[in-house]
Design an enzyme around this catalytic site. Structure first.
Site, PDB file in Angstrom:
ATOM      1  N   GLU A 299     -30.285 -13.437 -43.107  1.00 39.94           N
ATOM      2  CA  GLU A 299     -29.670 -12.844 -41.910  1.00 39.94           C
ATOM      3  C   GLU A 299     -28.490 -11.948 -42.261  1.00 39.94           C
ATOM      4  O   GLU A 299     -27.426 -12.034 -41.657  1.00 39.94           O
ATOM      5  CB  GLU A 299     -29.247 -13.948 -40.930  1.00 39.94           C
ATOM      6  CG  GLU A 299     -30.423 -14.795 -40.474  1.00 39.94           C
ATOM      7  CD  GLU A 299     -30.092 -15.788 -39.371  1.00 39.94           C
ATOM      8  OE1 GLU A 299     -28.982 -16.326 -39.382  1.00 39.94           O
ATOM      9  OE2 GLU A 299     -30.963 -15.996 -38.501  1.00 39.94           O
ATOM     10  N   ASP A 373     -36.633 -22.370 -36.881  1.00 40.70           N
ATOM     11  CA  ASP A 373     -35.183 -22.429 -36.706  1.00 40.70           C
ATOM     12  C   ASP A 373     -34.783 -23.414 -35.605  1.00 40.70           C
ATOM     13  O   ASP A 373     -34.449 -22.982 -34.498  1.00 40.70           O
ATOM     14  CB  ASP A 373     -34.672 -21.017 -36.356  1.00 40.70           C
ATOM     15  CG  ASP A 373     -33.173 -20.912 -36.440  1.00 40.70           C
ATOM     16  OD1 ASP A 373     -32.527 -21.907 -36.809  1.00 40.70           O
ATOM     17  OD2 ASP A 373     -32.635 -19.828 -36.136  1.00 40.70           O
ATOM     18  N   GLU A 401     -27.918 -25.760 -29.984  1.00 38.62           N
ATOM     19  CA  GLU A 401     -28.129 -24.317 -29.865  1.00 38.62           C
ATOM     20  C   GLU A 401     -29.389 -23.991 -29.071  1.00 38.62           C
ATOM     21  O   GLU A 401     -29.387 -23.092 -28.240  1.00 38.62           O
ATOM     22  CB  GLU A 401     -28.225 -23.690 -31.265  1.00 38.62           C
ATOM     23  CG  GLU A 401     -28.561 -22.212 -31.225  1.00 38.62           C
ATOM     24  CD  GLU A 401     -28.630 -21.559 -32.594  1.00 38.62           C
ATOM     25  OE1 GLU A 401     -28.457 -22.260 -33.618  1.00 38.62           O
ATOM     26  OE2 GLU A 401     -28.858 -20.334 -32.639  1.00 38.62           O
TER      27      GLU A 401
HETATM   28  C1  BDP Z   1     -29.529 -19.762 -36.478  1.00 39.09           C
HETATM   29  C2  BDP Z   1     -28.254 -19.511 -35.751  1.00 39.09           C
HETATM   30  C3  BDP Z   1     -27.247 -18.733 -36.549  1.00 39.09           C
HETATM   31  C4  BDP Z   1     -27.068 -19.395 -37.914  1.00 39.09           C
HETATM   32  C5  BDP Z   1     -28.398 -19.519 -38.591  1.00 39.09           C
HETATM   33  C6  BDP Z   1     -28.308 -20.280 -39.904  1.00 39.09           C
HETATM   34  O1  BDP Z   1     -28.555 -18.785 -34.575  1.00 39.09           O
HETATM   35  O2  BDP Z   1     -26.062 -18.707 -35.822  1.00 39.09           O
HETATM   36  O3  BDP Z   1     -26.183 -18.662 -38.693  1.00 39.09           O
HETATM   37  O4  BDP Z   1     -29.280 -20.238 -37.779  1.00 39.09           O
HETATM   38  O5  BDP Z   1     -28.696 -21.443 -39.899  1.00 39.09           O
HETATM   39  O6  BDP Z   1     -30.191 -20.748 -35.772  1.00 39.09           O
HETATM   40  O7  BDP Z   1     -27.878 -19.742 -40.897  1.00 39.09           O
END
Ligand code: BDP
Length: 711
Positions: A299, A373, A401
């Site tokens: 990401e 996720d 989340e």
């Molecule tokens: C996602 C979240 C994000 C996190 C990412 C992670 O939306 O904020 O940084 O996972 O785990 O679910 O790195």
């Protein structure tokens, strides 16, 4: 009495009066309220006349202190701590010894045994930490009103590193936090120590949590400066007497940002030296530092791949730097590239399985429970069945989340258990009996991993009750208990927590436990039934299954559900992305046939025609509608059940949860309407009886969602 003294007493009495009226949730499951039944109190008190501790180590001191606090509250009497019982009986002895336990049961280094010998409660352990966990376990026994006449409990943690991951930022915000700001007051540390840090440590230690990563995985380079290390060291000092070690998330490019180097290439000698020196500096500040957690090439975060190196190159370089110390490198497997044609489901497996066997012995690869996720329901990540030579740590998300933030009541233990109990069918050299579950991969018993880890992304924040939703405390609790012992049932944990936190009234305990156990399935029904996933708007809260515009296709909702005029669902069989091939043949067989695939996973693996009959006898469309409608209706059932327990639950907590349930109901209807109205455009089917067509239109719902997108 002069005026000053009089006003002191008036204020004190007022405080006592108000605090006994309402419970603000601050004390979590460590309430230690006076046990109402006097006979029970007396029976406990007979074996609690003193607390004997043989040494004065800081962790033992915490254990004795906690026993004192607990007994003072529960029994209403002050119990002295003595260093030598001189053969006296009738007390509690914390015995830290290398000798085998009385009945020959083995304990690992952090385990404990609680037994009654001649009217004395003996808590035996090999380490001070074991004594602390034993002390909390003994208190739990009293808090849940169990008899101690013939108490005999032996317990050792199954996983070595049991930790919280805080996604807390330097500016006091929390990524995906729904309970206020960060607990850590970075701008006040190290000089000012919030007393709350100690209560945080007590709560974790009571569950057996022994590590905490204090900063966000999307890490700030600041944590690698001496300025911030001193702040972290101040936290470590508070946590140390509770057996908790601190860990830090690493910003991969820190050698450039902080060190002024031109590169962060893991094979560059200057970079390696920088990390070696940095790790040394960390250990100078924090001698029992736990280790480094890394999110790299994920990401948008920098990582070794920026220099054509692998995840193993990166992890091993840090492990080298950690070599002289008793710490680990935890490398996250949460990676997926921006490839419009790829199936994100497959990404972590594709990147990590070729590296199996290449990681340094100090490295643990931390894997999210599912391949995408933290969705409300996911199949277990295929990595768990495919990294035979690499210790795999579990990463669960406690913060909600994707589970309705702090407004929806979702008890997560069933979600955690579902994953832990899944059979990977992998053959391991350890080969313990029974199924090759994810839990046995993670606890090391299957492959004989020497280091093992389970992490939960924390749901704590600065809200007075720690977790926003009062019932979300149970998720912190359940994570900790399962990290210690994954064989505990979701029901047993809920029962314990309700007794310790809310009420002892048997009917109410049963009712609330039942509510908790059903809550996750209810949420899934109105939110993502039958294997739908990721229908989120930007903030991961509001429904937006129509969302199709994003810089990356795998950040849209339509990418995941693939609804069209033919049907809905993601074909991950051989005719589609073939992600199923990442599982062992036995698992593939369970899920590869749309006729026999269990309904919870159906649309995870199949694109199913709207009119296809599913195993309930309904068509897919009718089954989806049934789930959306009954799911939303079940929130009304939750409200009714909760209303019934009003007489026996603290009024402040009861009112708080009542409000949140009303909100949840409103939002569940909103989810239901968004999904059915949107999918209906493709299915072109009527809403089946007895359900009624939503009164609002799809446009109405879309407008509602826009509010959540506004600046
Ligand atoms: C996602 C979240 C994000 C996190 C990412 C992670 O939306 O904020 O940084 O996972 O785990 O679910 O790195």
């Amino acid at each position: 009495m002069n005026y000053k003294q009089a006003s002191f007493w008036i204020i004190t009495l007022l405080c006592i009066a108000t605090s006994s009226q309402a419970d603000d949730g601050y004390r979590l499951w460590l309430k230690y309220d006076l046990i109402k039944d006097a006979a029970k109190r007396d029976s406990y008190a007979r074996s609690a006349q003193f607390i004997a501790v043989s040494s004065n180590g800081p962790i033992l001191k915490s254990a004795a202190e906690e026993l004192q606090t607990g007994l003072q509250g529960l029994l209403g009497k002050s119990v002295p701590v003595i260093t030598n019982s001189n053969g006296k009986t009738g007390g509690i002895t914390l015995s830290v010894t290398d000798a085998p336990t009385a009945d020959g049961q083995s304990l690992n280094n952090e385990g404990y045994q609680i037994a009654k010998r001649q009217n004395t409660i003996v808590i035996t352990s090999k380490s001070d930490a074991g004594a602390l966990y034993g002390a909390f376990a003994f208190l739990r026994h009293l808090q849940t009103l169990q008899s101690i006449d013939a108490i005999s409990v032996t317990s050792s943690p199954k996983v070595k590193y049991r930790m919280l991951n805080h996604w807390d930022n330097v500016n006091g915000t929390i990524e995906r936090g729904y309970a206020g700001g960060s607990l850590w007051k970075w701008y006040e540390l190290p000089e000012t120590i919030d007393p709350r840090y100690k209560d945080y440590a007590r709560a974790n230690a009571s569950l057996g949590i022994n590590g905490t990563v204090v900063n966000n995985v999307n890490a700030s380079a600041r944590f690698m400066t001496n300025e911030y290390l001193q702040k972290v060291a101040a936290l470590a000092k508070v946590f140390r007497p509770y057996g908790i070690r601190v860990y830090l998330s690493v910003y991969w490019a820190a050698p450039k940002t902080v060190g002024g180097l031109k590169t962060a290439d893991p094979l560059d000698p200057e970079v390696r030296k920088w990390w070696t020196d940095k790790v040394k500096e960390i250990y100078q500040a924090i001698p029992d530092f736990g280790g480094l957690l890394v999110k790299a090439n994920s990401e948008g975060e920098p990582g070794p791949q920026d220099y054509n190196r692998t995840h193993a190159d990166g992890a091993n370089m840090l492990a080298e730097a950690m070599k002289p110390y008793d710490g680990v490198v935890i490398w996250r497997a949460f990676v997926y590239k921006a490839d419009p044609k790829a199936d994100r489901f497959k990404a972590a497996y594709e990147e990590f399985t070729p590296l199996d066997g290449q990681f340094n012995k100090k490295v643990i690869v931390q894997v999210k429970n599912g391949p995408i996720d933290f969705q409300p329901r996911e199949p277990f990540s295929p990595l768990f069945g495919n990294m035979l030579q690499t210790p795999l740590g579990m990463e669960f998300q406690i913060t909600q989340e994707y589970l309705g933030f702090a407004t929806h009541w979702v008890y997560e233990a069933p979600l955690f258990k579902e994953c832990l109990d899944s059979d990977t069918y992998v053959k391991g050299k350890g080969s313990p009996s029974g199924a090759a579950t994810v839990a046995k991969v993670v606890d090391g018993s299957l492959h004989g991993y020497p280091i093992t880890a389970m992490a939960g992304v924390a749901n704590t924040g600065s809200d007075r009750n720690w977790t926003g939703h009062p019932m979300a405390q149970a998720n912190w609790y359940a994570f900790g208990r399962l990290a210690w012992d994954h064989t505990l049932s979701a029901e047993a944990i809920a029962n314990e927590w309700v007794n310790m936190t809310l009420t002892h009234e048997p009917q109410a305990v049963k009712r609330i436990t039942d509510l908790m156990l059903r809550s996750r399935d209810i949420y899934v029904d109105y939110n993502t039934p039958l294997g739908l996933s990721r229908p989120w708007a930007g903030v991961h809260f509001a429904p937006e299954p129509w969302q199709s515009k994003s810089p990356r296709p795998d950040w849209t909702a339509v990418y995941y559900h693939r609804a069209d005029s033919a049907g809905v669902g993601f074909d991950r069989t051989a005719t589609g992305s073939n992600a199923l091939a990442q599982y062992r043949p036995e698992v593939q067989r369970q899920w590869s046939n749309a006729e026999t695939c269990p309904l919870p996973y159906l649309l995870w693996f199949h694109h199913v025609p709207w009119t296809k009959k599913v195993s309930t006898g309904r068509t897919l469309w009718d089954e989806l509608c049934t789930r959306f409608y009954t799911g939303a209706d079940s929130v009304t059932w939750m409200q009714q059940q909760w209303a019934q327990v009003k007489p026996v639950v603290d009024p402040e907590i009861h009112a708080d949860v009542t409000g949140r349930l009303a909100n949840q109901h409103k939002e569940a209807l909103w989810w239901r309407d968004a999904w059915v109205l949107y999918l209906q455009e493709y299915a072109k089917q009527p809403i089946p009886a007895p359900f009624k067509k939503p009164e609002r239109t799809l446009d109405d719902v879309k407008k509602l969602v826009e509010i959540y997108q506004m600046r």
